[in-house]
Enzyme design. Structure first.
Site, PDB file in Angstrom:
ATOM      1  N   HIS A   1     -18.921   4.279  -4.541  1.00  0.00           N
ATOM      2  CA  HIS A   1     -18.392   3.972  -3.210  1.00  0.00           C
ATOM      3  C   HIS A   1     -18.187   2.466  -3.106  1.00  0.00           C
ATOM      4  O   HIS A   1     -19.036   1.700  -3.553  1.00  0.00           O
ATOM      5  CB  HIS A   1     -19.373   4.457  -2.142  1.00  0.00           C
ATOM      6  CG  HIS A   1     -18.791   4.501  -0.763  1.00  0.00           C
ATOM      7  ND1 HIS A   1     -18.530   3.363  -0.036  1.00  0.00           N
ATOM      8  CD2 HIS A   1     -18.408   5.546   0.018  1.00  0.00           C
ATOM      9  CE1 HIS A   1     -18.014   3.707   1.139  1.00  0.00           C
ATOM     10  NE2 HIS A   1     -17.926   5.032   1.190  1.00  0.00           N
TER      11      HIS A   1
ATOM     12  N   ARG B   1     -13.589   0.878   7.202  1.00  0.00           N
ATOM     13  CA  ARG B   1     -12.234   0.477   6.807  1.00  0.00           C
ATOM     14  C   ARG B   1     -11.193   1.368   7.481  1.00  0.00           C
ATOM     15  O   ARG B   1     -10.126   0.906   7.855  1.00  0.00           O
ATOM     16  CB  ARG B   1     -12.094   0.525   5.287  1.00  0.00           C
ATOM     17  CG  ARG B   1     -12.796  -0.653   4.584  1.00  0.00           C
ATOM     18  CD  ARG B   1     -12.856  -0.429   3.068  1.00  0.00           C
ATOM     19  NE  ARG B   1     -13.782   0.629   2.733  1.00  0.00           N
ATOM     20  CZ  ARG B   1     -13.543   1.609   1.870  1.00  0.00           C
ATOM     21  NH1 ARG B   1     -12.383   1.665   1.244  1.00  0.00           N
ATOM     22  NH2 ARG B   1     -14.444   2.541   1.629  1.00  0.00           N
TER      23      ARG B   1
END
Lengths: 661, 244
Positions: free
Chosen positions: A257, A273
C-alpha cells in the site's frame, strides 16, 4: 478427546467467514464458526476507505455500471485475474451493499445540492440532483473510471463487520472464539473438518463437518513492515497447503500500500487520496503528476507505490537511506471534511505521530512509505470456491478464486469478502447439504493424537536456535529481498535463506515445557507454517521472470503475456519437502471478454504481447458492433462475449436510480 | 540516540485463574525504551525476550479492533494507543480490566461479555420487511445516517464497562456500550422497534435507570462517543415510557 460435529465448519470470523456462515444458516444448516479472536476484532474491521459497488448514485458516479467495474478490476489485476470471477463479483457487489444497508450498515448518504470537493488539488463544486438525495454515496479511489467506493466515513470495514456479525448473532449461529485450527482432517481426497486448539485451555479437539471453509484472511505478517493485524499470519493457507493436494495460487502477488504512516506501518486509507489528498516530496513538490499525468495519485496501488519508491531513490524523499519517506497532505481538504470523513486517519496521525493532519500547511503533512498490505495470492479454488480437496472451500482474502490477479484495486477487498461470502457461501452450503460425513470416530481421534504428538515433539527439541529470532529473520528477508522492487539475485538468496530458516525450526529449544500459555510453543508450530508460505511467495517471485501488477522485477521490467500469462500454483507435496513445487496454469486469452492491453497507467510500451490478444480483440469488437447494430443491450452483448455461471438471485439485474443503467 | 534511551519499568499483574497454584502477583520488567514506543511494542518485546508466558491481547495494534483494553496506571485505555513517552518517570503499571472474566494476566474475555450484551439488547436490525437487493436502496436522510454511524463507531473494547461504578455495584448492568447500542438502533430508520420495545430491554436499574452519570465511560471512551448525552437522551425517552 472431544469431537464436535456440525454440517458446516467455517474457520475464520471476518467478513467472508461470517457472511458464508449466514449463507449456510439460511439454507438450514447447522454451522460452527471458529475464530482466533472475538469475531468483531477480525482484520476486516481495519478496512477504512470503502467498498466498491457500481450503484452509480452520486454525480461523479453517474453512468457507472458492472461493465466499468469489470474493466477497472481486470486492468487493475494487470490481466492476471479470472475474468469470469470478476464478472460474478461485479454483478453481485451492488446487491451486497444493498443487503448490508438493510442489515444496518450506516453508509454515508448523498445530500442534494452543492458541495465543495477537492479534485486535482483544486476546489470544485459538485451539485447532487434531488432525485439521489438519501441514496448511498461514493468516493473516488485509485484505478477506477467512476467514483465507485461506497463508505461510512473511514470506518467502513468496522461498520460492515459489525453489521454482518450482528446478523450472525441474530441467527444464533454458533461462534466459538479463541480457537485455532492447527490441521485439517482429510481422508480419500475429502476434507472433514479440523483439529482445533483452544487458546485458553490448550485443549485439542476435533471439529468434524460435511464441508470446511477457510476464510482466515491474508499472510501479511510474513513481512516485518505491514499494515496487517498480528493475526494475519497465513496459517489458514498453510493448513490447505499441508494437505499436499491443494495449491496456493499466485503467492508472489503481494500488494504494497502506498500510504501506511511511518514508522508504525499503520494504514492511512486510500480515501485520503480519493478525497483529494496529494503526495509531496522533501521540497513540498507534488510529484505524482510528473510520473502519472492522467491518474496522478489515483493510479493503481502497485503503480503509486513504485512511483513513490522511484522518487525516493532519486533522493527526493525526506530523511536518508532506508528510513526515507514522502508526505501525504490532506490538510488541503479542510478541517471540516477531515473531522467528518477521515476521523480515524486523524486519530491515528495524532496518536502515533503527534500530527493533526487538519493543521494547515506542512504542520499537517503525514510521513508515509509503502508497506505490505494485501495478499492477492491464496488458496486456489474453482469458481465455486472449492479446492482440489472435496469439501474444502475458501473465500475472501485467504482464497484465490482469482478476482485480483496481480493487483487488487482499493475498495475491492471488503467488497470481495462479502460478495464471496454470498456466492461461495451458497455453493459451500449446497455441498454440505448433499454430502455426508464418512469417517470413523477412531480416524478422527487419531488425527487429534497426531497433533498432540507433534506438540510433544516440538517440546523435546534441543538445539541452539530461538523461534522468535527465526521469525524476525524471515520477516527481514521478506522486507529486504521480496519487496516492492525485486530481482533475480536477491530472490535466489531469499529462497535459500528461507529454506535454511525452515530447517532451523527443528533446531530450537523451547524453554518452558507447558503446553498452554506458552507463547514460545505457539510460535514454534506457527513459524514453520509461515515459512512455508514465505517460501511459496519467494520462489514464485524468483521464477516469474516478468513484471505484472504488484510483482515487479528490476531485471525483467516488462509484462510478458507471451510466456507468463499464467497463474502460479505452489504445492507442498510431502511433509519431508523443504521447498514448494511450482506449476503454472495458463490463462486463456481466446475466451476473455477483455483481452490483454495497456492499463491506462504505469509505464507505456512495457508489454510483450501475446499474438492471441489482437485476434481476440478483433473477435470481441466484431461481436459487439454486430450486436449493437441489431439493437441488443449491454447485458446481452456481455453474455455473448463471455458467458458465466452465477446463482440466479445474484445474476439478476441491478436496478439504478432513474434507470440510468 | 541508543545510549540516551531510558529504561522503562513495567509492572504487570500476573495471574492464571485456570491454575489452582497461581496467585495474583505483580512482576516487574525492565526494558530499553525505543523512539515512538507504544505498549504494543513494549509488551511484545517483553513476551519475546523476557517472559514467554505473559498473556495479553492485540490484533490490529492501530486503535481500531478494541482488543487491548487494560488498566494503565489505573486508567482503562487501549494499550496500542498508549505511548511510553507519556509516562515521565518511565514507570508503568498494567492490570487487567475489571468487570470481565479474566483469562490470564492482562487478557480478559471481553468477547464473551459483548456477545451476551449484544444478544440481550438485540443488537441487530429488527424488521418485518424483506429487502429486494436488486432494487434501488431505501433513502435515508444523510444526517440520520451520519448520526447512526457516529454511534456505530463503538468497537466493543469494554473500557466504558471497566470505567463504570454502576457496573461494580450491579453485576448485571448493561453498561454504556449496551445503552449506546440501544440508542444506535433506536435512531436507525431500518429498525422498527419502538420505545416501548426498548423499555422492555433496558427499562430497569440494570439498564437505563442504573446509570449514575459519573461519566467514567465517556471520559475514557477511545472513540470519543458522546455516551452521557446519548444515555440522557434515552433516559428521557424511557421515563416517558414508564409514565405511560
Amino acid at each position: 478427546m472431544k469431537i464436535h460435529y456440525c454440517d458446516a465448519l467455517v474457520i475464520g470470523g471476518g467478513l467472508a467467514g461470517l457472511r458464508s456462515a449466514v449463507a449456510a444458516n439460511d439454507k438450514g444448516l447447522n454451522v460452527t464458526v471458529i475464530s482466533m479472536v472475538p469475531v468483531k476484532r477480525s482484520h476486516s474491521a481495519a478496512a477504512q476507505g470503502g467498498m466498491q459497488a457500481s450503484l452509480g448514485n452520486s454525480k461523479m458516479s453517474q453512468g457507472d455500471n458492472e461493465d466499468l467495474h469489470f474493466t477497472d478490476t481486470v486492468k487493475g489485476s494487470d490481466w492476471g485475474c479470472d475474468q469470469e470471477v470478476a464478472r460474478m463479483f461485479v454483478n453481485t457487489a451492488p446487491k451486497a451493499i444493498r443487503e448490508l444497508a438493510s442489515w444496518g450498515v450506516p453508509w454515508t448518504r448523498i445530500k442534494e445540492g452543492a458541495r465543495t470537493a477537492i479534485i486535482n488539488a483544486e476546489k470544485t463544486t459538485i451539485v447532487e440532483d434531488p432525485d439521489v438525495n438519501g441514496l448511498i454515496h461514493s468516493r473516488d479511489f485509485g484505478g477506477t473510471k467512476k467514483w465507485r467506493t461506497c463508505y461510512s466515513a473511514d470506518a467502513t470495514g468496522h461498520s460492515m463487520l459489525f453489521g454482518v456479525a450482528n446478523e450472525a448473532l441474530k441467527r444464533e449461529i454458533e461462534i466459538q472464539d479463541r480457537k485455532e485450527a492447527i490441521s485439517l482432517i482429510h481422508k480419500d481426497d475429502q476434507c472433514y473438518g479440523a483439529v482445533v486448539r483452544d487458546l485458553i485451555t490448550g485443549e485439542l479437539s476435533a471439529y468434524v463437518a460435511k464441508g470446511t471453509m477457510i476464510a482466515t484472511g491474508g499472510y501479511g505478517r510474513i513481512y516485518r513492515t505491514t499494515t496487517n493485524a498480528v493475526i494475519c499470519e497465513g496459517i489458514g493457507h498453510a493448513l490447505a497447503l499441508e494437505t499436499g493436494k491443494v495449491a496456493l495460487g499466485n503467492m508472489e502477488a503481494v500488494q504494497f500500500h502506498p500510504t501506511p504512516i511511518v514508522p508504525s506501518g499503520i494504514l492511512l486509507t486510500e480515501g485520503c487520496r480519493g478525497d483529494g489528498g496529494v503526495l509531496r516530496d522533501k521540497d513540498g513538490h507534488r510529484f505524482m503528476p510528473d510520473y502519472e499525468p492522467e491518474k496522478k495519485e489515483l493510479a493503481s496501488r502497485d503503480v503509486v507505490a513504485r512511483r513513490m519508491m522511484e522518487h525516493i531513490k532519486k533522493g527526493k524523499g525526506v530523511g536518508d537511506g532506508k528510513e526515507s519517506y514522502v508526505w501525504l497532505d490532506i490538510s488541503i481538504l479542510g478541517r471540516e471534511h477531515i473531522e467528518r470523513n477521515l476521523r480515524d486517519v486523524q486519530d491515528i496521525a495524532k496518536t502515533f505521530n503527534g500530527i493533526d493532519p487538519a493543521d494547515e500547511g506542512k504542520a499537517g503533512w503525514m510521513p508515509v512509505h509503502p508497506a505490505q498490505h494485501y495478499s492477492m495470492g491464496g488458496i486456489r479454488t474453482d469458481r465455486t470456491g472449492q479446492t482440489r480437496r472435496k469439501g474444502l472451500f475458501s473465500a475472501g482474502e485467504a482464497a484465490c478464486w482469482d478476482l485480483h490477479g496481480f493487483n487488487r484495486l482499493g475498495g475491492n477487498s471488503v467488497s470481495e469478502a462479502v460478495v464471496s461470502g454470498m456466492i461461495i457461501g451458497s455453493y459451500f452450503a449446497d455441498h454440505c447439504k448433499t454430502n455426508d460425513i464418512n469417517i470413523s470416530t477412531n480416524y478422527v481421534q487419531e488425527a487429534i493424537r497426531m497433533q498432540d504428538l507433534e506438540l510433544d515433539r516440538i517440546l523435546t527439541l534441543e538445539g541452539p536456535e530461538d523461534i522468535f529470532e527465526i521469525k524476525a529473520r524471515m520477516q527481514d528477508i521478506m522486507d529486504n529481498k521480496v519487496g516492492v522492487f525485486r530481482n533475480g539475485i536477491e530472490l535466489k538468496e531469499a529462497v535459500t535463506e528461507l529454506e535454511e530458516l525452515y530447517l532451523k525450526t527443528n533446531e530450537i529449544t523451547i524453554k518452558a515445557k507447558n503446553k498452554i500459555h506458552n507463547d514460545e510453543l505457539t510460535e514454534a508450530y506457527r513459524v514453520p507454517k509461515m515459512l512455508k508460505i514465505a517460501l511459496c511467495v519467494a520462489k514464485g517471485a524468483r521464477d516469474r521472470t516478468e513484471s505484472r501488477g504488484a510483482h515487479y522485477r528490476e531485471d525483467y521490467e516488462k509484462r510478458d503475456d507471451e510466456n507468463w500469462l499464467s497463474r502460479t500454483l505452489a504445492y507442498w507435496r510431502s511433509e519431508s519437502d523443504t521447498l514448494p513445487e511450482l506449476e503454472y496454469e495458463p490463462l486463456d486469452i481466446t475466451t476473455m471478454e477483455l483481452p490483454p492491453g495497456f492499463r491506462g497507467y504505469g509505464k507505456r510500451g512495457n508489454i510483450l504481447e501475446h499474438p492471441d490478444s489482437a485476434i481476440r480483440q478483433k473477435e470481441v469488437d466484431s461481436i459487439r458492433s454486430k450486436m449493437v447494430r441489431e439493437g441488443k443491450d449491454r447485458i446481452e452483448i456481455q453474455e455473448a462475449i463471455m458467458p458465466y455461471e452465477l446463482q440466479r438471485e445474484y445474476k439478476a439485474l441491478n436496478y439504478r436510480v432513474g434507470d440510468r443503467t | 540516540m541508543k545510549s540516551n534511551a531510558r529504561e522503562l519499568t513495567i509492572s504487570i499483574l500476573k495471574y492464571n485463574p485456570h491454575n489452582s497454584n497461581s496467585r495474583p502477583t505483580m512482576i516487574e520488567y525492565k526494558l530499553k525504551e525505543r523512539p515512538g514506543m507504544s505498549l504494543f511494542l513494549a509488551l511484545t518485546t517483553i513476551r519475546e525476550k523476557l517472559d514467554h508466558d505473559l498473556a495479553f491481547d492485540f490484533v490490529c495494534r492501530a486503535g481500531i479492533c478494541g482488543s487491548c483494553g487494560m488498566l494503565v496506571n489505573g486508567k482503562p485505555q487501549l494499550a496500542c494507543k498508549t505511548q511510553t513517552k507519556d509516562y515521565k518517570n518511565g514507570k508503568i503499571t498494567l492490570m487487567p480490566m475489571p468487570a470481565f472474566e479474566i483469562i490470564k494476566d492482562l487478557s480478559v474475555d471481553t468477547g464473551k461479555w459483548m456477545n451476551g450484551m449484544s444478544k440481550r439488547v438485540g443488537s441487530w436490525i429488527h424488521t418485518s420487511e424483506s429487502t429486494d437487493i436488486g432494487k434501488v436502496e431505501r433513502r435515508i436522510d444523510p444526517e440520520v445516517a451520519y448520526d447512526t454511524f457516529e454511534l456505530d463507531r463503538c468497537i466493543e473494547c469494554g473500557i466504558c464497562v471497566a470505567s463504570c461504578a454502576t457496573k461494580i455495584m450491579r453485576p448485571e448492568f448493561v453498561g454504556a456500550v449496551g445503552l449506546n447500542r440501544v440508542v444506535r438502533f433506536s435512531i436507525d430508520p431500518y429498525d422498527e422497534r419502538t420505545d416501548a420495545d426498548f423499555y422492555e430491554v433496558i427499562g430497569d436499574d440494570d439498564g437505563i435507570f442504573g446509570c449514575m452519570s459519573l461519566m467514567g465511560c465517556e471520559d475514557h471512551c477511545p472513540k470519543e462517543i458522546p455516551l452521557q448525552q446519548k444515555i440522557a437522551y434515552m433516559r428521557r425517552k424511557m421515563v416517558n415510557q414508564r409514565s405511560t
